[in-house]
Design a protein around this motif. Sequence first.
Motif, PDB file in Angstrom:
ATOM      1  N   LEU A  27      -2.831  -2.215   6.821  1.00 52.38           N
ATOM      2  CA  LEU A  27      -3.023  -1.099   5.903  1.00 52.38           C
ATOM      3  C   LEU A  27      -1.688  -0.679   5.300  1.00 52.38           C
ATOM      4  O   LEU A  27      -1.563  -0.522   4.084  1.00 52.38           O
ATOM      5  CB  LEU A  27      -3.692   0.084   6.616  1.00 52.38           C
ATOM      6  N   LYS A  28      -0.679  -0.522   6.139  1.00 51.08           N
ATOM      7  CA  LYS A  28       0.641  -0.122   5.640  1.00 51.08           C
ATOM      8  C   LYS A  28       1.192  -1.158   4.662  1.00 51.08           C
ATOM      9  O   LYS A  28       1.647  -0.810   3.570  1.00 51.08           O
ATOM     10  CB  LYS A  28       1.611   0.073   6.802  1.00 51.08           C
ATOM     11  N   ASP A  29       1.138  -2.435   5.033  1.00 47.38           N
ATOM     12  CA  ASP A  29       1.624  -3.500   4.150  1.00 47.38           C
ATOM     13  C   ASP A  29       0.846  -3.516   2.835  1.00 47.38           C
ATOM     14  O   ASP A  29       1.429  -3.715   1.762  1.00 47.38           O
ATOM     15  CB  ASP A  29       1.506  -4.863   4.830  1.00 47.38           C
ATOM     16  N   SER A  30      -0.457  -3.295   2.909  1.00 43.32           N
ATOM     17  CA  SER A  30      -1.294  -3.303   1.710  1.00 43.32           C
ATOM     18  C   SER A  30      -0.965  -2.125   0.799  1.00 43.32           C
ATOM     19  O   SER A  30      -0.895  -2.282  -0.423  1.00 43.32           O
ATOM     20  CB  SER A  30      -2.772  -3.270   2.093  1.00 43.32           C
ATOM     21  N   ALA A  70      -2.632 -12.700   6.413  1.00 42.76           N
ATOM     22  CA  ALA A  70      -1.424 -13.371   5.930  1.00 42.76           C
ATOM     23  C   ALA A  70      -0.793 -12.632   4.762  1.00 42.76           C
ATOM     24  O   ALA A  70       0.424 -12.602   4.633  1.00 42.76           O
ATOM     25  CB  ALA A  70      -1.750 -14.806   5.545  1.00 42.76           C
ATOM     26  N   THR A  71      -1.586 -12.037   3.908  1.00 44.62           N
ATOM     27  CA  THR A  71      -1.064 -11.310   2.754  1.00 44.62           C
ATOM     28  C   THR A  71      -1.796  -9.980   2.618  1.00 44.62           C
ATOM     29  O   THR A  71      -2.917  -9.823   3.119  1.00 44.62           O
ATOM     30  CB  THR A  71      -1.268 -12.103   1.448  1.00 44.62           C
ATOM     31  N   GLU A 115      -5.235 -10.479   1.146  1.00 41.80           N
ATOM     32  CA  GLU A 115      -6.226 -10.958   2.118  1.00 41.80           C
ATOM     33  C   GLU A 115      -6.696  -9.821   3.016  1.00 41.80           C
ATOM     34  O   GLU A 115      -7.881  -9.734   3.338  1.00 41.80           O
ATOM     35  CB  GLU A 115      -5.639 -12.101   2.953  1.00 41.80           C
ATOM     36  N   ALA A 116      -5.788  -8.941   3.407  1.00 38.71           N
ATOM     37  CA  ALA A 116      -6.159  -7.793   4.237  1.00 38.71           C
ATOM     38  C   ALA A 116      -7.114  -6.871   3.480  1.00 38.71           C
ATOM     39  O   ALA A 116      -8.085  -6.372   4.052  1.00 38.71           O
ATOM     40  CB  ALA A 116      -4.912  -7.028   4.677  1.00 38.71           C
ATOM     41  N   LEU A 117      -6.840  -6.652   2.208  1.00 36.04           N
ATOM     42  CA  LEU A 117      -7.706  -5.794   1.394  1.00 36.04           C
ATOM     43  C   LEU A 117      -9.090  -6.413   1.212  1.00 36.04           C
ATOM     44  O   LEU A 117     -10.097  -5.709   1.222  1.00 36.04           O
ATOM     45  CB  LEU A 117      -7.047  -5.533   0.032  1.00 36.04           C
ATOM     46  N   THR A 118      -9.135  -7.713   1.062  1.00 40.35           N
ATOM     47  CA  THR A 118     -10.423  -8.404   0.941  1.00 40.35           C
ATOM     48  C   THR A 118     -11.179  -8.344   2.258  1.00 40.35           C
ATOM     49  O   THR A 118     -12.357  -7.975   2.300  1.00 40.35           O
ATOM     50  CB  THR A 118     -10.209  -9.865   0.499  1.00 40.35           C
TER      51      THR A 118
END
Length: 102
Positions: free
Chosen positions: A92-95, A20-21, A24-27
């Motif tokens: 990955l790109k969004d992060s 969702a964010t 969250e993706a990084l976690t």
Amino acid sequence: MKAMLLLVTALGLAMPAAAATPEEALTKGGCMACHAKDKKLVGPSFKDIAAKYKGQDPVAALSQKVRSGGKGVFGPIPMPPNGADKIADGDLKDSLIWILKQ
């Protein structure tokens, strides 16, 4: 038509859901085990990464570094490679875009 709808639904359920964010993706991807937003852990903070690449558009290069691993940019501790099984390409790109805005 009904069979096609079932197939599309089944395929959709088989695909991993995007986070969702970016945080969250990084976690979920395990990135937070070595990185933090504003302090150095094993790896550099997201603020340090953003400062190093300020004024640049390094998303493609940093994506490659995440996928293949790297060392020497922020010190002697190497970063292991992280595949799409850990963090999807879109996440990955969004992060990375989010990190570079820190």
